[in-house]
Motif scaffolding. Structure first.
Motif, PDB file in Angstrom:
ATOM      1  N   ASP A  66       2.430  10.051   5.120  1.00 16.24           N
ATOM      2  CA  ASP A  66       1.234   9.577   4.417  1.00 16.24           C
ATOM      3  C   ASP A  66       0.325   8.782   5.136  1.00 16.24           C
ATOM      4  O   ASP A  66      -0.963   9.362   5.333  1.00 16.24           O
ATOM      5  N   LYS A  67       0.712   7.856   6.106  1.00 17.70           N
ATOM      6  CA  LYS A  67       0.117   7.265   6.942  1.00 17.70           C
ATOM      7  C   LYS A  67      -0.733   7.920   8.083  1.00 17.70           C
ATOM      8  O   LYS A  67      -1.870   7.778   8.526  1.00 17.70           O
ATOM      9  N   VAL A  71      -4.459   8.098   8.329  1.00 13.69           N
ATOM     10  CA  VAL A  71      -5.196   7.493   9.536  1.00 13.69           C
ATOM     11  C   VAL A  71      -5.773   8.755  10.255  1.00 13.69           C
ATOM     12  O   VAL A  71      -6.706   8.530  11.037  1.00 13.69           O
ATOM     13  N   LEU A  92      -5.729   0.229   8.883  1.00 14.26           N
ATOM     14  CA  LEU A  92      -4.334   0.245  10.380  1.00 14.26           C
ATOM     15  C   LEU A  92      -3.785  -1.117  10.199  1.00 14.26           C
ATOM     16  O   LEU A  92      -2.487  -1.347  10.141  1.00 14.26           O
ATOM     17  N   GLU A  95      -1.253  -1.232   7.481  1.00 19.34           N
ATOM     18  CA  GLU A  95      -0.020  -0.210   7.562  1.00 19.34           C
ATOM     19  C   GLU A  95       0.750  -1.079   8.501  1.00 19.34           C
ATOM     20  O   GLU A  95       1.989  -1.005   8.496  1.00 19.34           O
ATOM     21  N   THR A  99       4.657  -1.884   7.817  1.00 20.51           N
ATOM     22  CA  THR A  99       5.658  -1.420   8.606  1.00 20.51           C
ATOM     23  C   THR A  99       6.518  -2.342   9.483  1.00 20.51           C
ATOM     24  O   THR A  99       7.640  -2.104   9.350  1.00 20.51           O
ATOM     25  N   THR A 122      -2.374   4.692  -1.423  1.00 18.88           N
ATOM     26  CA  THR A 122      -2.368   5.974  -1.024  1.00 18.88           C
ATOM     27  C   THR A 122      -3.206   6.916  -1.696  1.00 18.88           C
ATOM     28  O   THR A 122      -3.891   7.775  -1.037  1.00 18.88           O
ATOM     29  N   GLN A 125      -6.782   6.369  -1.410  1.00 14.63           N
ATOM     30  CA  GLN A 125      -7.175   6.727   0.176  1.00 14.63           C
ATOM     31  C   GLN A 125      -7.438   8.053   0.211  1.00 14.63           C
ATOM     32  O   GLN A 125      -8.572   8.776   0.765  1.00 14.63           O
ATOM     33  N   THR A 159      -6.218  -1.477  -0.715  1.00 14.35           N
ATOM     34  CA  THR A 159      -5.450  -1.456   0.609  1.00 14.35           C
ATOM     35  C   THR A 159      -5.019  -2.870   1.087  1.00 14.35           C
ATOM     36  O   THR A 159      -3.992  -3.275   1.186  1.00 14.35           O
TER      37      THR A 159
END
Length: 176
Positions: A66-67, A71, A92, A95, A99, A122, A125, A159
Protein backbone atom coordinates in the motif's frame (compact mmCIF):
# COMPACT_ATOMS: atom_id res chain seq x y z
CA UNK A 1 1.62 -18.99 -1.21
CA UNK A 2 -2.04 -18.16 -0.62
CA UNK A 3 -4.29 -15.96 -2.78
CA UNK A 4 -4.23 -12.84 -0.56
CA UNK A 5 -0.42 -12.84 -0.61
CA UNK A 6 -0.43 -13.30 -4.40
CA UNK A 7 -2.73 -10.28 -4.69
CA UNK A 8 -0.32 -8.27 -2.54
CA UNK A 9 2.55 -9.21 -4.85
CA UNK A 10 0.39 -8.37 -7.89
CA UNK A 11 -0.22 -4.90 -6.41
CA UNK A 12 3.53 -4.36 -6.13
CA UNK A 13 4.08 -5.57 -9.70
CA UNK A 14 1.46 -3.12 -11.03
CA UNK A 15 3.31 -0.10 -9.65
CA UNK A 16 5.95 0.25 -12.40
CA UNK A 17 3.23 0.07 -15.08
CA UNK A 18 1.24 2.72 -13.24
CA UNK A 19 4.29 5.00 -13.04
CA UNK A 20 5.21 4.60 -16.71
CA UNK A 21 1.70 5.36 -17.96
CA UNK A 22 1.28 8.32 -15.60
CA UNK A 23 4.61 9.89 -16.47
CA UNK A 24 4.01 9.36 -20.20
CA UNK A 25 0.80 11.38 -19.91
CA UNK A 26 -1.70 8.54 -20.07
CA UNK A 27 -3.45 9.67 -16.90
CA UNK A 28 -6.64 7.70 -17.43
CA UNK A 29 -4.79 4.47 -18.15
CA UNK A 30 -2.70 5.13 -15.04
CA UNK A 31 -5.91 5.77 -13.09
CA UNK A 32 -7.35 2.41 -14.17
CA UNK A 33 -4.15 0.64 -13.11
CA UNK A 34 -4.09 2.52 -9.80
CA UNK A 35 -7.74 1.75 -9.03
CA UNK A 36 -7.21 -1.92 -9.94
CA UNK A 37 -4.15 -2.09 -7.70
CA UNK A 38 -6.02 -0.35 -4.87
CA UNK A 39 -8.89 -2.82 -5.30
CA UNK A 40 -6.49 -5.72 -4.70
CA UNK A 41 -5.85 -4.21 -1.26
CA UNK A 42 -9.49 -4.49 -0.27
CA UNK A 43 -9.83 -7.89 -1.91
CA UNK A 44 -6.77 -9.53 -0.34
CA UNK A 45 -7.79 -8.42 3.15
CA UNK A 46 -11.35 -9.60 2.70
CA UNK A 47 -10.25 -13.03 1.44
CA UNK A 48 -7.60 -13.38 4.15
CA UNK A 49 -10.11 -12.66 6.92
CA UNK A 50 -12.95 -14.72 5.45
CA UNK A 51 -10.87 -17.85 4.90
CA UNK A 52 -8.48 -17.37 7.82
CA UNK A 53 -5.49 -16.94 5.51
CA UNK A 54 -3.80 -14.26 7.58
CA UNK A 55 -0.02 -14.70 7.56
CA UNK A 56 2.95 -12.79 8.93
CA UNK A 57 4.00 -12.21 5.31
CA UNK A 58 0.64 -10.57 4.65
CA UNK A 59 0.73 -8.51 7.84
CA UNK A 60 4.05 -7.03 6.77
CA UNK A 61 3.88 -6.99 2.97
CA UNK A 62 0.27 -5.80 2.56
CA UNK A 63 0.86 -2.44 4.29
CA UNK A 64 4.22 -2.14 2.51
CA UNK A 65 2.55 -2.70 -0.87
CA UNK A 66 0.00 0.00 0.00
CA UNK A 67 2.75 2.41 0.94
CA UNK A 68 4.68 1.72 -2.27
CA UNK A 69 1.57 2.30 -4.37
CA UNK A 70 0.51 5.49 -2.60
CA UNK A 71 3.98 7.01 -2.33
CA UNK A 72 4.77 6.22 -5.97
CA UNK A 73 1.61 8.01 -7.05
CA UNK A 74 2.22 11.01 -4.79
CA UNK A 75 5.84 11.46 -5.86
CA UNK A 76 4.81 11.30 -9.52
CA UNK A 77 2.12 13.91 -8.83
CA UNK A 78 4.70 16.22 -7.25
CA UNK A 79 6.92 15.73 -10.32
CA UNK A 80 3.95 16.61 -12.54
CA UNK A 81 3.23 19.72 -10.45
CA UNK A 82 -0.21 18.49 -9.37
CA UNK A 83 0.35 18.55 -5.60
CA UNK A 84 2.74 20.27 -3.18
CA UNK A 85 5.74 18.31 -1.99
CA UNK A 86 5.15 19.07 1.68
CA UNK A 87 2.04 16.87 1.67
CA UNK A 88 4.14 13.94 0.49
CA UNK A 89 6.75 14.69 3.15
CA UNK A 90 4.11 14.56 5.89
CA UNK A 91 2.76 11.25 4.55
CA UNK A 92 6.26 9.79 4.14
CA UNK A 93 7.31 10.90 7.62
CA UNK A 94 4.36 9.07 9.16
CA UNK A 95 5.10 5.95 7.13
CA UNK A 96 8.80 5.93 8.11
CA UNK A 97 7.97 6.44 11.77
CA UNK A 98 5.39 3.65 11.81
CA UNK A 99 7.60 1.32 9.78
CA UNK A 100 10.40 1.99 12.27
CA UNK A 101 8.06 1.20 15.13
CA UNK A 102 7.00 -2.03 13.43
CA UNK A 103 10.63 -2.96 12.86
CA UNK A 104 11.46 -2.46 16.54
CA UNK A 105 8.39 -4.52 17.47
CA UNK A 106 9.40 -7.27 15.03
CA UNK A 107 12.81 -7.36 16.70
CA UNK A 108 10.94 -8.09 19.93
CA UNK A 109 9.01 -10.88 18.20
CA UNK A 110 5.84 -8.79 17.88
CA UNK A 111 3.86 -8.24 14.70
CA UNK A 112 1.71 -5.12 14.90
CA UNK A 113 -1.19 -5.24 12.45
CA UNK A 114 -2.68 -2.11 10.94
CA UNK A 115 -5.36 -0.43 13.01
CA UNK A 116 -8.70 0.91 11.80
CA UNK A 117 -7.53 4.53 11.55
CA UNK A 118 -4.52 3.41 9.52
CA UNK A 119 -6.74 1.44 7.18
CA UNK A 120 -9.09 4.42 6.82
CA UNK A 121 -6.05 6.63 6.13
CA UNK A 122 -4.98 4.30 3.33
CA UNK A 123 -8.45 4.22 1.79
CA UNK A 124 -8.69 8.01 1.97
CA UNK A 125 -5.27 8.40 0.35
CA UNK A 126 -6.20 5.97 -2.43
CA UNK A 127 -9.54 7.68 -3.09
CA UNK A 128 -7.87 11.11 -3.15
CA UNK A 129 -5.22 9.88 -5.57
CA UNK A 130 -7.84 8.24 -7.78
CA UNK A 131 -9.90 11.44 -7.96
CA UNK A 132 -6.77 13.48 -8.72
CA UNK A 133 -5.78 11.03 -11.47
CA UNK A 134 -9.26 11.34 -12.96
CA UNK A 135 -9.02 15.16 -12.87
CA UNK A 136 -11.84 15.36 -10.28
CA UNK A 137 -14.21 13.22 -12.35
CA UNK A 138 -17.08 12.51 -11.71
CA UNK A 139 -17.30 15.48 -9.33
CA UNK A 140 -16.23 17.86 -12.11
CA UNK A 141 -19.58 17.16 -13.80
CA UNK A 142 -21.35 18.97 -10.94
CA UNK A 143 -18.86 21.41 -9.43
CA UNK A 144 -15.65 23.29 -10.13
CA UNK A 145 -14.41 22.69 -6.60
CA UNK A 146 -11.06 20.86 -6.39
CA UNK A 147 -12.49 17.71 -4.82
CA UNK A 148 -9.29 15.69 -5.30
CA UNK A 149 -7.22 18.27 -3.42
CA UNK A 150 -9.84 18.49 -0.67
CA UNK A 151 -9.69 14.72 -0.31
CA UNK A 152 -5.89 14.85 -0.24
CA UNK A 153 -6.02 17.45 2.56
CA UNK A 154 -8.36 15.12 4.47
CA UNK A 155 -5.95 12.25 3.81
CA UNK A 156 -2.99 14.25 5.16
CA UNK A 157 -4.95 15.13 8.31
CA UNK A 158 -5.99 11.49 8.75
CA UNK A 159 -2.39 10.40 8.13
CA UNK A 160 -1.18 12.57 11.03
CA UNK A 161 -4.03 11.43 13.27
CA UNK A 162 -3.47 7.73 12.58
CA UNK A 163 0.27 8.10 13.11
CA UNK A 164 -0.21 9.73 16.51
CA UNK A 165 -2.81 7.12 17.48
CA UNK A 166 -0.49 4.30 16.39
CA UNK A 167 2.39 5.65 18.47
CA UNK A 168 0.20 6.16 21.55
CA UNK A 169 -1.34 2.67 21.30
CA UNK A 170 2.08 1.05 20.89
CA UNK A 171 4.17 3.24 23.21
CA UNK A 172 5.21 0.13 25.14
CA UNK A 173 7.44 -0.81 22.17
CA UNK A 174 9.50 2.34 22.82
CA UNK A 175 10.14 1.28 26.41
CA UNK A 176 11.97 -1.89 25.42
Amino acid sequence: MNLPNKLTILRILMIPFFIVFLMMGFHYVAAVIFVAAAATDALDGKIARKYNLITNFGKIMDPLADKLLVVSALICMVELGWIPGWMVIVILAREFIITGLRTVAAGEGLIIAAGKSGKFKTVLQMVAISVLLLKDWPFSLFTELPVGMALLWAAVIMTVYSGVEYIVKNKNVFRQ
